[in-house]
Design an enzyme around this catalytic site. Structure first.
Site, short mmCIF file in Angstrom:
data_model
loop_
_atom_site.label_atom_id
_atom_site.label_comp_id
_atom_site.label_asym_id
_atom_site.label_seq_id
_atom_site.Cartn_x
_atom_site.Cartn_y
_atom_site.Cartn_z
N ASP A 136 -94.63 51.17 -9.51
CA ASP A 136 -95.13 50.09 -10.21
C ASP A 136 -94.93 48.60 -10.27
O ASP A 136 -94.89 48.32 -9.56
CB ASP A 136 -93.31 50.32 -11.76
CG ASP A 136 -93.07 49.83 -12.59
OD1 ASP A 136 -93.99 50.19 -13.57
OD2 ASP A 136 -92.54 49.00 -12.99
N GLU A 140 -99.12 51.02 -9.59
CA GLU A 140 -100.04 50.62 -11.15
C GLU A 140 -100.42 48.79 -10.66
O GLU A 140 -99.50 48.42 -10.11
CB GLU A 140 -98.72 51.00 -12.01
CG GLU A 140 -99.03 50.71 -13.29
CD GLU A 140 -97.66 49.99 -13.80
OE1 GLU A 140 -98.59 49.78 -15.84
OE2 GLU A 140 -97.33 48.72 -13.64
C1 GLC Z 1 -95.07 49.82 -15.99
C2 GLC Z 1 -94.26 50.79 -16.50
C3 GLC Z 1 -94.09 50.07 -18.15
C4 GLC Z 1 -93.02 49.05 -18.14
C5 GLC Z 1 -93.28 48.08 -16.77
C6 GLC Z 1 -91.98 48.10 -16.52
O1 GLC Z 1 -96.80 48.89 -16.33
O2 GLC Z 1 -95.29 51.30 -16.81
O3 GLC Z 1 -93.63 51.35 -18.97
O4 GLC Z 1 -92.53 48.33 -19.09
O5 GLC Z 1 -93.74 48.99 -15.35
O6 GLC Z 1 -91.64 47.87 -15.45
#
Ligand code: GLC
Length: 563
Positions: free
Chosen positions: A221, A283
Protein backbone atom coordinates in the site's frame (compact mmCIF):
# COMPACT_ATOMS: atom_id res chain seq x y z
CA UNK A 1 -7.13 -5.61 -68.63
CA UNK A 2 -7.39 -5.17 -64.91
CA UNK A 3 -4.96 -6.99 -62.67
CA UNK A 4 -6.36 -8.20 -59.35
CA UNK A 5 -4.17 -7.62 -56.29
CA UNK A 6 -4.66 -9.36 -52.98
CA UNK A 7 -5.73 -6.80 -50.32
CA UNK A 8 -2.71 -5.16 -48.71
CA UNK A 9 -2.26 -6.42 -45.14
CA UNK A 10 -2.67 -3.64 -42.61
CA UNK A 11 0.53 -2.12 -41.19
CA UNK A 12 1.75 -3.70 -37.97
CA UNK A 13 3.90 -2.02 -35.35
CA UNK A 14 5.44 -4.28 -32.72
CA UNK A 15 5.23 -2.80 -29.24
CA UNK A 16 5.99 -5.64 -26.87
CA UNK A 17 7.94 -8.90 -27.23
CA UNK A 18 6.77 -12.20 -25.75
CA UNK A 19 7.81 -12.89 -22.14
CA UNK A 20 11.10 -14.75 -21.99
CA UNK A 21 10.29 -16.47 -18.70
CA UNK A 22 6.99 -17.58 -17.31
CA UNK A 23 6.94 -16.97 -13.55
CA UNK A 24 3.29 -16.88 -12.49
CA UNK A 25 3.31 -13.18 -11.63
CA UNK A 26 4.27 -12.20 -15.18
CA UNK A 27 0.84 -12.98 -16.55
CA UNK A 28 -1.47 -13.75 -13.61
CA UNK A 29 -5.07 -12.62 -13.35
CA UNK A 30 -5.44 -11.45 -9.77
CA UNK A 31 -8.87 -10.97 -8.24
CA UNK A 32 -9.16 -8.36 -5.50
CA UNK A 33 -11.36 -9.13 -2.52
CA UNK A 34 -12.44 -6.29 -0.28
CA UNK A 35 -13.20 -8.39 2.82
CA UNK A 36 -15.88 -6.19 4.39
CA UNK A 37 -18.02 -6.49 1.28
CA UNK A 38 -17.42 -9.94 -0.17
CA UNK A 39 -19.25 -12.53 1.93
CA UNK A 40 -20.44 -12.43 5.54
CA UNK A 41 -20.55 -15.83 7.27
CA UNK A 42 -21.71 -14.81 10.76
CA UNK A 43 -24.53 -12.41 9.97
CA UNK A 44 -23.09 -9.22 11.49
CA UNK A 45 -23.39 -7.43 8.17
CA UNK A 46 -19.63 -7.26 7.60
CA UNK A 47 -17.85 -9.73 5.35
CA UNK A 48 -15.23 -12.01 6.90
CA UNK A 49 -12.52 -14.58 6.21
CA UNK A 50 -14.73 -17.69 6.51
CA UNK A 51 -17.08 -15.95 4.07
CA UNK A 52 -14.23 -15.50 1.60
CA UNK A 53 -13.11 -19.12 2.03
CA UNK A 54 -16.64 -20.33 1.33
CA UNK A 55 -16.61 -18.49 -2.01
CA UNK A 56 -13.09 -19.29 -3.20
CA UNK A 57 -14.25 -22.01 -5.57
CA UNK A 58 -16.21 -19.30 -7.42
CA UNK A 59 -12.90 -17.54 -8.11
CA UNK A 60 -11.39 -20.77 -9.33
CA UNK A 61 -14.35 -21.28 -11.68
CA UNK A 62 -14.04 -17.71 -12.89
CA UNK A 63 -10.50 -18.50 -13.97
CA UNK A 64 -8.48 -16.28 -11.62
CA UNK A 65 -4.91 -17.28 -10.81
CA UNK A 66 -4.58 -15.46 -7.53
CA UNK A 67 -6.52 -13.50 -4.97
CA UNK A 68 -5.39 -10.26 -3.32
CA UNK A 69 -7.20 -9.61 -0.07
CA UNK A 70 -7.44 -6.03 1.19
CA UNK A 71 -6.44 -5.64 4.87
CA UNK A 72 -8.12 -7.92 7.42
CA UNK A 73 -5.75 -7.15 10.29
CA UNK A 74 -6.68 -5.70 13.69
CA UNK A 75 -7.95 -2.21 12.97
CA UNK A 76 -10.34 0.42 14.30
CA UNK A 77 -11.52 0.71 10.66
CA UNK A 78 -10.97 4.44 10.39
CA UNK A 79 -10.09 3.76 6.74
CA UNK A 80 -11.62 0.37 6.01
CA UNK A 81 -8.71 -1.56 7.54
CA UNK A 82 -5.93 0.55 5.96
CA UNK A 83 -5.33 1.74 9.52
CA UNK A 84 -3.65 -1.27 11.10
CA UNK A 85 -3.33 -1.71 14.86
CA UNK A 86 -1.70 -5.17 14.72
CA UNK A 87 -0.12 -6.46 11.52
CA UNK A 88 0.20 -9.99 12.84
CA UNK A 89 -3.35 -10.71 13.91
CA UNK A 90 -6.80 -10.80 12.35
CA UNK A 91 -9.45 -8.31 13.38
CA UNK A 92 -12.24 -10.13 15.27
CA UNK A 93 -14.77 -8.70 12.82
CA UNK A 94 -13.03 -10.75 10.08
CA UNK A 95 -12.20 -13.86 12.12
CA UNK A 96 -9.04 -15.36 13.57
CA UNK A 97 -5.55 -16.35 12.50
CA UNK A 98 -6.86 -19.90 12.20
CA UNK A 99 -9.42 -18.58 9.69
CA UNK A 100 -6.58 -16.94 7.73
CA UNK A 101 -4.68 -20.24 7.71
CA UNK A 102 -7.79 -22.06 6.51
CA UNK A 103 -8.31 -19.50 3.76
CA UNK A 104 -4.72 -19.82 2.53
CA UNK A 105 -4.92 -23.62 2.63
CA UNK A 106 -8.21 -23.74 0.71
CA UNK A 107 -6.91 -21.27 -1.89
CA UNK A 108 -3.82 -23.39 -2.44
CA UNK A 109 -5.96 -26.51 -2.76
CA UNK A 110 -7.83 -24.75 -5.56
CA UNK A 111 -4.58 -23.63 -7.21
CA UNK A 112 -5.08 -19.99 -6.25
CA UNK A 113 -2.20 -17.90 -4.92
CA UNK A 114 -2.82 -15.48 -2.08
CA UNK A 115 -1.51 -11.94 -1.75
CA UNK A 116 -2.09 -10.02 1.46
CA UNK A 117 -2.16 -6.26 1.74
CA UNK A 118 0.75 -4.69 3.58
CA UNK A 119 0.29 -1.13 4.83
CA UNK A 120 3.77 0.20 5.67
CA UNK A 121 3.41 3.96 5.21
CA UNK A 122 1.30 4.44 8.31
CA UNK A 123 -0.28 2.57 11.20
CA UNK A 124 -3.51 3.15 13.06
CA UNK A 125 -3.35 5.75 15.83
CA UNK A 126 -4.38 2.82 18.07
CA UNK A 127 -1.29 0.77 17.18
CA UNK A 128 0.79 0.04 20.32
CA UNK A 129 3.75 1.81 18.65
CA UNK A 130 1.77 5.03 18.36
CA UNK A 131 0.24 4.68 21.83
CA UNK A 132 3.78 4.23 23.21
CA UNK A 133 4.91 7.29 21.27
CA UNK A 134 2.12 9.39 22.74
CA UNK A 135 2.85 8.10 26.25
CA UNK A 136 6.54 9.03 25.88
CA UNK A 137 8.02 12.52 25.82
CA UNK A 138 8.89 14.61 22.76
CA UNK A 139 12.31 13.63 21.47
CA UNK A 140 12.09 10.10 22.94
CA UNK A 141 13.00 6.95 20.98
CA UNK A 142 9.29 6.00 21.04
CA UNK A 143 8.32 9.21 19.23
CA UNK A 144 11.01 8.51 16.68
CA UNK A 145 8.87 5.70 15.24
CA UNK A 146 6.63 8.41 13.75
CA UNK A 147 7.10 11.91 12.36
CA UNK A 148 6.55 14.37 15.19
CA UNK A 149 7.43 18.07 15.10
CA UNK A 150 7.52 20.67 17.86
CA UNK A 151 5.02 23.49 17.63
CA UNK A 152 6.34 26.97 16.83
CA UNK A 153 6.51 28.65 20.29
CA UNK A 154 5.59 31.98 18.72
CA UNK A 155 2.59 30.49 16.91
CA UNK A 156 1.62 27.05 18.25
CA UNK A 157 -1.24 26.72 15.72
CA UNK A 158 1.10 27.14 12.77
CA UNK A 159 1.43 23.86 10.86
CA UNK A 160 4.98 22.50 10.42
CA UNK A 161 4.57 22.69 6.62
CA UNK A 162 1.88 23.03 3.96
CA UNK A 163 1.44 19.34 3.09
CA UNK A 164 -2.14 18.30 2.36
CA UNK A 165 -3.78 15.06 3.49
CA UNK A 166 -4.91 12.91 0.55
CA UNK A 167 -8.29 12.73 2.24
CA UNK A 168 -8.68 16.53 2.58
CA UNK A 169 -7.45 19.10 5.07
CA UNK A 170 -3.87 19.40 6.34
CA UNK A 171 -1.52 16.42 6.83
CA UNK A 172 -0.79 17.38 10.45
CA UNK A 173 -2.72 16.86 13.68
CA UNK A 174 -1.80 17.56 17.27
CA UNK A 175 -0.87 15.08 19.95
CA UNK A 176 -2.41 15.87 23.36
CA UNK A 177 0.82 17.56 24.48
CA UNK A 178 0.83 19.94 21.53
CA UNK A 179 3.42 18.28 19.27
CA UNK A 180 2.32 17.82 15.69
CA UNK A 181 2.32 14.42 13.96
CA UNK A 182 2.26 13.79 10.23
CA UNK A 183 -0.50 11.81 8.49
CA UNK A 184 -0.64 11.83 4.71
CA UNK A 185 -4.07 10.20 5.04
CA UNK A 186 -6.56 10.37 7.95
CA UNK A 187 -5.56 11.67 11.38
CA UNK A 188 -6.13 8.06 12.53
CA UNK A 189 -3.27 6.96 10.22
CA UNK A 190 0.00 8.50 11.51
CA UNK A 191 2.95 8.13 9.08
CA UNK A 192 5.79 5.92 10.25
CA UNK A 193 9.35 7.23 10.27
CA UNK A 194 11.16 4.99 7.78
CA UNK A 195 14.45 6.70 8.60
CA UNK A 196 14.34 4.75 11.88
CA UNK A 197 16.08 1.34 11.50
CA UNK A 198 13.72 -0.14 14.09
CA UNK A 199 10.76 0.52 11.83
CA UNK A 200 12.57 -1.24 8.99
CA UNK A 201 13.40 -4.23 11.19
CA UNK A 202 9.84 -4.46 12.48
CA UNK A 203 8.47 -4.67 8.95
CA UNK A 204 10.90 -7.40 7.94
CA UNK A 205 9.47 -9.37 10.85
CA UNK A 206 5.92 -8.70 9.65
CA UNK A 207 6.80 -9.91 6.16
CA UNK A 208 8.35 -13.06 7.66
CA UNK A 209 5.26 -13.65 9.77
CA UNK A 210 3.00 -13.85 6.70
CA UNK A 211 5.52 -15.61 4.46
CA UNK A 212 5.84 -18.28 7.15
CA UNK A 213 2.06 -18.70 7.10
CA UNK A 214 2.30 -19.48 3.41
CA UNK A 215 1.18 -16.35 1.59
CA UNK A 216 2.45 -15.99 -1.96
CA UNK A 217 3.20 -12.32 -1.60
CA UNK A 218 2.11 -8.81 -0.82
CA UNK A 219 0.31 -5.89 -2.30
CA UNK A 220 2.24 -2.91 -0.92
CA UNK A 221 0.00 0.00 0.00
CA UNK A 222 1.17 3.54 -0.83
CA UNK A 223 4.56 2.17 -1.91
CA UNK A 224 5.63 5.64 -3.07
CA UNK A 225 5.08 7.30 0.29
CA UNK A 226 7.44 5.97 2.90
CA UNK A 227 10.43 8.27 2.41
CA UNK A 228 9.94 12.02 2.74
CA UNK A 229 12.33 14.71 1.42
CA UNK A 230 14.90 15.70 4.08
CA UNK A 231 13.76 18.60 6.23
CA UNK A 232 10.12 18.15 5.12
CA UNK A 233 10.15 21.24 2.86
CA UNK A 234 6.93 22.94 1.78
CA UNK A 235 5.20 21.57 -1.32
CA UNK A 236 5.80 24.17 -4.01
CA UNK A 237 2.88 23.09 -6.22
CA UNK A 238 -0.76 22.15 -5.75
CA UNK A 239 -2.58 18.85 -5.33
CA UNK A 240 -4.46 19.72 -8.54
CA UNK A 241 -1.18 20.01 -10.47
CA UNK A 242 -0.18 16.62 -9.16
CA UNK A 243 -3.50 15.06 -10.06
CA UNK A 244 -3.42 16.55 -13.54
CA UNK A 245 0.12 15.31 -14.14
CA UNK A 246 1.41 18.85 -14.73
CA UNK A 247 4.35 18.01 -12.46
CA UNK A 248 6.02 14.64 -11.92
CA UNK A 249 4.95 12.93 -8.72
CA UNK A 250 8.39 13.23 -7.13
CA UNK A 251 8.09 17.03 -7.28
CA UNK A 252 5.99 16.51 -4.15
CA UNK A 253 8.40 16.13 -1.19
CA UNK A 254 6.21 13.36 0.26
CA UNK A 255 5.93 11.09 -2.79
CA UNK A 256 8.27 8.93 -4.85
CA UNK A 257 11.50 9.98 -3.19
CA UNK A 258 14.50 8.05 -4.51
CA UNK A 259 15.55 6.45 -1.24
CA UNK A 260 12.29 4.50 -0.93
CA UNK A 261 13.84 1.93 -3.24
CA UNK A 262 16.35 0.79 -0.60
CA UNK A 263 13.45 -0.60 1.37
CA UNK A 264 12.14 -2.70 -1.51
CA UNK A 265 15.57 -4.12 -2.26
CA UNK A 266 15.73 -5.51 1.27
CA UNK A 267 12.22 -6.94 0.98
CA UNK A 268 12.98 -8.57 -2.35
CA UNK A 269 15.98 -10.31 -0.81
CA UNK A 270 13.78 -11.61 1.96
CA UNK A 271 11.15 -12.92 -0.48
CA UNK A 272 13.84 -14.65 -2.51
CA UNK A 273 15.09 -16.45 0.57
CA UNK A 274 11.73 -18.29 0.71
CA UNK A 275 10.84 -21.29 -1.44
CA UNK A 276 8.38 -20.86 -4.32
CA UNK A 277 7.79 -17.74 -6.35
CA UNK A 278 6.69 -15.10 -3.84
CA UNK A 279 5.85 -11.72 -5.30
CA UNK A 280 5.25 -8.08 -4.36
CA UNK A 281 3.09 -5.60 -6.22
CA UNK A 282 3.51 -1.89 -5.59
CA UNK A 283 0.59 0.46 -5.28
CA UNK A 284 2.41 3.57 -6.42
CA UNK A 285 0.41 6.36 -8.00
CA UNK A 286 3.51 7.67 -9.75
CA UNK A 287 4.05 9.34 -13.08
CA UNK A 288 5.64 9.57 -15.58
CA UNK A 289 5.89 5.91 -16.53
CA UNK A 290 9.68 5.69 -16.23
CA UNK A 291 9.45 6.67 -12.55
CA UNK A 292 6.95 3.86 -11.96
CA UNK A 293 9.26 1.45 -13.78
CA UNK A 294 11.88 2.05 -11.08
CA UNK A 295 9.63 0.18 -8.62
CA UNK A 296 9.83 -2.96 -10.76
CA UNK A 297 13.55 -3.13 -11.41
CA UNK A 298 14.79 -6.72 -11.11
CA UNK A 299 15.74 -6.36 -7.44
CA UNK A 300 12.54 -4.59 -6.30
CA UNK A 301 8.83 -5.32 -6.78
CA UNK A 302 7.72 -7.98 -9.24
CA UNK A 303 4.83 -5.84 -10.43
CA UNK A 304 3.40 -2.37 -9.94
CA UNK A 305 -0.20 -1.39 -10.56
CA UNK A 306 -0.34 0.52 -13.79
CA UNK A 307 -3.21 2.98 -13.55
CA UNK A 308 -2.75 4.29 -17.10
CA UNK A 309 -5.78 2.57 -18.64
CA UNK A 310 -7.90 3.25 -15.58
CA UNK A 311 -7.11 6.96 -15.87
CA UNK A 312 -7.33 7.10 -19.66
CA UNK A 313 -10.02 8.95 -21.60
CA UNK A 314 -12.30 6.72 -23.67
CA UNK A 315 -10.60 7.45 -26.96
CA UNK A 316 -8.64 5.28 -29.36
CA UNK A 317 -5.66 7.61 -29.27
CA UNK A 318 -5.50 7.78 -25.49
CA UNK A 319 -5.82 4.02 -25.11
CA UNK A 320 -3.13 3.30 -27.71
CA UNK A 321 -0.80 5.78 -26.02
CA UNK A 322 -1.41 4.26 -22.57
CA UNK A 323 -0.64 0.79 -23.84
CA UNK A 324 2.48 1.84 -25.75
CA UNK A 325 3.93 3.98 -22.94
CA UNK A 326 3.24 1.32 -20.32
CA UNK A 327 5.02 -1.40 -22.26
CA UNK A 328 7.93 0.85 -23.15
CA UNK A 329 8.62 1.70 -19.52
CA UNK A 330 8.16 -1.77 -18.03
CA UNK A 331 9.94 -3.60 -20.84
CA UNK A 332 12.95 -1.35 -20.31
CA UNK A 333 13.46 -2.97 -16.89
CA UNK A 334 12.29 -6.47 -17.85
CA UNK A 335 9.13 -6.27 -15.74
CA UNK A 336 5.62 -7.32 -16.69
CA UNK A 337 3.07 -4.57 -17.22
CA UNK A 338 -0.14 -4.81 -15.24
CA UNK A 339 -3.62 -3.71 -16.25
CA UNK A 340 -6.54 -2.63 -14.10
CA UNK A 341 -9.86 -0.87 -14.60
CA UNK A 342 -11.42 -0.93 -11.13
CA UNK A 343 -10.46 -1.26 -7.48
CA UNK A 344 -11.75 -0.25 -4.04
CA UNK A 345 -10.50 3.33 -4.47
CA UNK A 346 -12.04 4.37 -7.77
CA UNK A 347 -15.45 4.64 -9.40
CA UNK A 348 -16.47 1.29 -10.83
CA UNK A 349 -15.75 1.28 -14.54
CA UNK A 350 -19.30 0.25 -15.46
CA UNK A 351 -20.32 3.70 -14.18
CA UNK A 352 -17.21 5.71 -14.94
CA UNK A 353 -17.27 4.86 -18.63
CA UNK A 354 -20.93 5.89 -18.86
CA UNK A 355 -19.90 9.49 -18.43
CA UNK A 356 -19.04 11.11 -21.65
CA UNK A 357 -15.61 12.47 -22.58
CA UNK A 358 -13.38 14.17 -20.09
CA UNK A 359 -15.77 13.75 -17.20
CA UNK A 360 -14.63 10.15 -16.78
CA UNK A 361 -12.34 10.85 -13.84
CA UNK A 362 -11.53 7.83 -11.72
CA UNK A 363 -12.05 9.51 -8.34
CA UNK A 364 -15.41 10.79 -7.20
CA UNK A 365 -15.13 14.55 -7.16
CA UNK A 366 -17.35 17.33 -6.06
CA UNK A 367 -19.63 16.96 -9.04
CA UNK A 368 -21.50 13.79 -9.87
CA UNK A 369 -22.43 13.71 -13.54
CA UNK A 370 -25.48 11.67 -14.46
CA UNK A 371 -24.29 8.29 -15.63
CA UNK A 372 -25.81 6.37 -18.49
CA UNK A 373 -25.89 2.78 -17.18
CA UNK A 374 -26.41 1.06 -20.56
CA UNK A 375 -23.58 2.98 -22.17
CA UNK A 376 -21.40 2.43 -19.11
CA UNK A 377 -21.89 -1.34 -19.08
CA UNK A 378 -21.43 -1.66 -22.84
CA UNK A 379 -18.13 0.22 -22.66
CA UNK A 380 -17.06 -1.55 -19.49
CA UNK A 381 -17.48 -4.93 -21.18
CA UNK A 382 -15.53 -3.67 -24.18
CA UNK A 383 -12.80 -2.19 -21.98
CA UNK A 384 -12.43 -5.46 -20.08
CA UNK A 385 -12.29 -7.38 -23.35
CA UNK A 386 -9.43 -5.12 -24.41
CA UNK A 387 -7.70 -5.33 -21.04
CA UNK A 388 -7.77 -9.11 -20.64
CA UNK A 389 -6.10 -9.56 -24.01
CA UNK A 390 -3.08 -7.51 -22.99
CA UNK A 391 0.12 -9.37 -22.11
CA UNK A 392 1.17 -9.01 -18.48
CA UNK A 393 -0.75 -9.16 -15.22
CA UNK A 394 -4.41 -8.23 -14.90
CA UNK A 395 -6.33 -7.16 -11.83
CA UNK A 396 -10.06 -7.60 -11.36
CA UNK A 397 -12.05 -6.01 -8.57
CA UNK A 398 -14.81 -8.02 -6.90
CA UNK A 399 -18.18 -7.50 -8.56
CA UNK A 400 -16.90 -6.10 -11.84
CA UNK A 401 -17.49 -9.55 -13.33
CA UNK A 402 -21.18 -9.00 -12.50
CA UNK A 403 -21.16 -5.59 -14.19
CA UNK A 404 -21.89 -3.87 -10.88
CA UNK A 405 -22.25 -0.09 -11.11
CA UNK A 406 -20.99 2.45 -8.61
CA UNK A 407 -23.70 3.06 -6.01
CA UNK A 408 -24.09 6.84 -6.08
CA UNK A 409 -27.22 7.26 -3.99
CA UNK A 410 -25.90 6.50 -0.49
CA UNK A 411 -27.20 8.67 2.36
CA UNK A 412 -24.64 10.79 4.18
CA UNK A 413 -25.18 8.93 7.46
CA UNK A 414 -24.19 5.54 6.01
CA UNK A 415 -21.05 6.77 4.29
CA UNK A 416 -17.85 5.66 6.02
CA UNK A 417 -14.99 6.81 3.79
CA UNK A 418 -12.94 9.37 5.78
CA UNK A 419 -12.70 11.47 2.62
CA UNK A 420 -16.40 12.28 2.89
CA UNK A 421 -16.02 13.47 6.48
CA UNK A 422 -12.74 15.31 6.00
CA UNK A 423 -14.11 17.29 3.04
CA UNK A 424 -17.46 17.86 4.79
CA UNK A 425 -19.21 15.95 2.04
CA UNK A 426 -17.65 17.88 -0.84
CA UNK A 427 -15.98 14.69 -2.08
CA UNK A 428 -18.32 11.70 -1.95
CA UNK A 429 -15.53 9.23 -1.50
CA UNK A 430 -15.21 5.54 -2.20
CA UNK A 431 -18.14 3.87 -0.44
CA UNK A 432 -20.04 3.53 -3.71
CA UNK A 433 -17.63 0.90 -5.05
CA UNK A 434 -17.60 -0.98 -1.73
CA UNK A 435 -21.25 -1.98 -1.46
CA UNK A 436 -21.55 -5.71 -0.60
CA UNK A 437 -21.72 -8.20 -3.44
CA UNK A 438 -25.06 -9.72 -4.56
CA UNK A 439 -24.75 -13.49 -4.78
CA UNK A 440 -28.36 -14.71 -4.86
CA UNK A 441 -31.29 -12.62 -5.96
CA UNK A 442 -33.84 -14.05 -3.54
CA UNK A 443 -31.69 -14.51 -0.43
CA UNK A 444 -31.36 -12.04 2.48
CA UNK A 445 -28.92 -9.23 1.57
CA UNK A 446 -28.77 -10.91 -1.85
CA UNK A 447 -26.82 -13.77 -0.29
CA UNK A 448 -24.16 -11.50 1.18
CA UNK A 449 -25.19 -12.18 4.77
CA UNK A 450 -27.47 -14.82 6.31
CA UNK A 451 -29.07 -12.21 8.59
CA UNK A 452 -29.87 -9.82 5.76
CA UNK A 453 -27.64 -7.16 7.27
CA UNK A 454 -25.19 -5.22 5.17
CA UNK A 455 -22.82 -2.52 6.45
CA UNK A 456 -23.66 -0.42 3.39
CA UNK A 457 -27.18 -0.71 1.95
CA UNK A 458 -27.44 -2.59 -1.34
CA UNK A 459 -29.65 -0.99 -3.98
CA UNK A 460 -32.60 -3.07 -5.22
CA UNK A 461 -31.05 -3.09 -8.70
CA UNK A 462 -28.31 -5.38 -7.36
CA UNK A 463 -30.86 -8.24 -7.35
CA UNK A 464 -30.96 -8.70 -11.10
CA UNK A 465 -27.15 -8.53 -11.25
CA UNK A 466 -26.70 -11.22 -8.59
CA UNK A 467 -24.29 -14.02 -9.41
CA UNK A 468 -27.09 -16.62 -9.59
CA UNK A 469 -28.91 -14.55 -12.22
CA UNK A 470 -25.87 -14.60 -14.50
CA UNK A 471 -24.28 -17.98 -13.96
CA UNK A 472 -24.82 -20.15 -17.02
CA UNK A 473 -26.72 -17.36 -18.79
CA UNK A 474 -25.23 -16.85 -22.20
CA UNK A 475 -24.38 -13.21 -22.85
CA UNK A 476 -24.26 -12.27 -19.15
CA UNK A 477 -21.32 -10.24 -17.92
CA UNK A 478 -20.23 -13.12 -15.67
CA UNK A 479 -20.14 -15.54 -18.61
CA UNK A 480 -18.24 -12.96 -20.67
CA UNK A 481 -15.55 -12.78 -17.98
CA UNK A 482 -15.37 -16.56 -17.78
CA UNK A 483 -15.00 -16.83 -21.54
CA UNK A 484 -12.34 -14.12 -21.60
CA UNK A 485 -10.31 -15.74 -18.85
CA UNK A 486 -10.57 -19.23 -20.35
CA UNK A 487 -9.57 -17.98 -23.79
CA UNK A 488 -6.77 -15.80 -22.39
CA UNK A 489 -5.38 -18.94 -20.82
CA UNK A 490 -5.89 -21.32 -23.74
CA UNK A 491 -4.29 -18.85 -26.19
CA UNK A 492 -1.49 -17.82 -23.78
CA UNK A 493 -2.29 -14.14 -24.27
CA UNK A 494 -0.69 -13.16 -20.96
CA UNK A 495 2.80 -14.06 -22.19
CA UNK A 496 2.35 -13.16 -25.86
CA UNK A 497 3.88 -10.44 -28.05
CA UNK A 498 1.82 -7.39 -29.04
CA UNK A 499 1.82 -5.46 -32.29
CA UNK A 500 -0.63 -2.70 -33.14
CA UNK A 501 -2.52 -3.04 -36.39
CA UNK A 502 -3.80 -0.01 -38.31
CA UNK A 503 -7.49 -0.41 -38.97
CA UNK A 504 -8.54 3.24 -38.68
CA UNK A 505 -8.26 6.25 -36.40
CA UNK A 506 -11.11 5.24 -34.12
CA UNK A 507 -10.27 1.55 -33.89
CA UNK A 508 -7.83 0.13 -31.37
CA UNK A 509 -6.50 -3.07 -32.90
CA UNK A 510 -3.61 -5.30 -32.04
CA UNK A 511 -2.38 -8.81 -32.61
CA UNK A 512 -1.17 -11.01 -29.81
CA UNK A 513 1.20 -13.70 -30.98
CA UNK A 514 1.84 -16.65 -28.71
CA UNK A 515 2.88 -20.25 -29.27
CA UNK A 516 -0.80 -21.00 -29.97
CA UNK A 517 -0.97 -18.58 -32.89
CA UNK A 518 -2.22 -15.06 -33.53
CA UNK A 519 -5.20 -13.57 -31.73
CA UNK A 520 -6.59 -10.39 -33.28
CA UNK A 521 -8.08 -7.91 -30.82
CA UNK A 522 -10.28 -5.08 -32.05
CA UNK A 523 -12.09 -2.35 -30.11
CA UNK A 524 -14.28 -0.04 -32.14
CA UNK A 525 -14.63 3.50 -30.80
CA UNK A 526 -15.85 5.02 -34.06
CA UNK A 527 -19.46 5.68 -35.00
CA UNK A 528 -19.40 3.38 -38.05
CA UNK A 529 -19.45 -0.39 -37.63
CA UNK A 530 -16.21 -2.21 -38.38
CA UNK A 531 -16.86 -5.12 -40.79
CA UNK A 532 -15.34 -8.33 -39.45
CA UNK A 533 -13.40 -10.05 -42.26
CA UNK A 534 -15.16 -13.23 -43.31
CA UNK A 535 -12.12 -15.47 -42.88
CA UNK A 536 -11.87 -14.68 -39.14
CA UNK A 537 -13.80 -16.47 -36.42
CA UNK A 538 -15.03 -14.76 -33.27
CA UNK A 539 -13.41 -16.22 -30.14
CA UNK A 540 -15.08 -13.86 -27.66
CA UNK A 541 -17.10 -10.72 -28.12
CA UNK A 542 -18.02 -8.04 -25.59
CA UNK A 543 -21.50 -7.91 -27.07
CA UNK A 544 -23.43 -11.16 -27.55
CA UNK A 545 -25.14 -9.94 -30.74
CA UNK A 546 -22.00 -9.34 -32.78
CA UNK A 547 -21.72 -11.56 -35.86
CA UNK A 548 -20.20 -9.91 -38.91
CA UNK A 549 -20.02 -6.25 -37.88
CA UNK A 550 -18.45 -4.71 -34.80
CA UNK A 551 -20.53 -1.75 -33.60
CA UNK A 552 -19.24 1.20 -31.62
CA UNK A 553 -18.05 0.57 -28.05
CA UNK A 554 -17.68 -3.16 -28.69
CA UNK A 555 -14.58 -5.32 -28.68
CA UNK A 556 -13.84 -8.72 -30.10
CA UNK A 557 -11.12 -11.38 -30.13
CA UNK A 558 -10.68 -13.09 -33.49
CA UNK A 559 -8.62 -15.93 -34.93
CA UNK A 560 -8.06 -17.37 -38.36
CA UNK A 561 -8.67 -21.06 -37.83
CA UNK A 562 -7.80 -21.84 -41.43
CA UNK A 563 -4.30 -20.34 -41.08
C1 GLC B 1 -4.22 3.07 -0.57
C2 GLC B 1 -5.45 2.22 -0.40
C3 GLC B 1 -6.57 3.10 0.07
C4 GLC B 1 -6.18 3.68 1.40
C5 GLC B 1 -4.86 4.43 1.31
C6 GLC B 1 -4.30 4.71 2.67
O1 GLC B 1 -4.34 4.01 -1.57
O2 GLC B 1 -5.73 1.57 -1.60
O3 GLC B 1 -7.77 2.41 0.18
O4 GLC B 1 -7.18 4.58 1.81
O5 GLC B 1 -3.89 3.67 0.65
O6 GLC B 1 -3.84 3.53 3.26
Amino acid sequence: MSESHPPRPPARSPVHAAAATDEWWRSAVIYQVYPRSFADSDGDGVGDLPGITSRLSYLGELGADAVWISPFFVSPQADGGYDVADYCDVDPVFGTLADADALIARAHELGLRVLVDLVPNHTSDKHPWFLAALAATPGSPERDWYIFRDPDPADPERLPNNWPSVFGGPAWSKAPDGQWYLHLFDSGQPDLNWENPRVRAAFLDILRFWLDRGVDGFRVDVAHGMIKAPGLPDFAHTAEDLQAGVIPTHAAPFWDQDRVHEIYRSWRQLLESYPGERAMVAEAWVQPHDRLARYVRPDEHHQAFNFAILSSAWSADALRTSITDSFRANDSVGAPTTWVLSNHDVIRHATRLGWVGDEATPQLGTRVPTPNPELGLRRARAATTLLLALPGGAYLYQGEELGLPEVLELDAHVRQDPTFRRTEGAVLGRDGCRVPIPWERHAPAFGFSPSGQSWLPQPTGFGELAMDQQEGVSGSTLELYRALLATRRSRSLGTGALAFVELGEQVVAFDITSEVGVTHVVLNLGVADWPIPAHLQILVSSSPTVTDRLPTDCAVWLADHSA
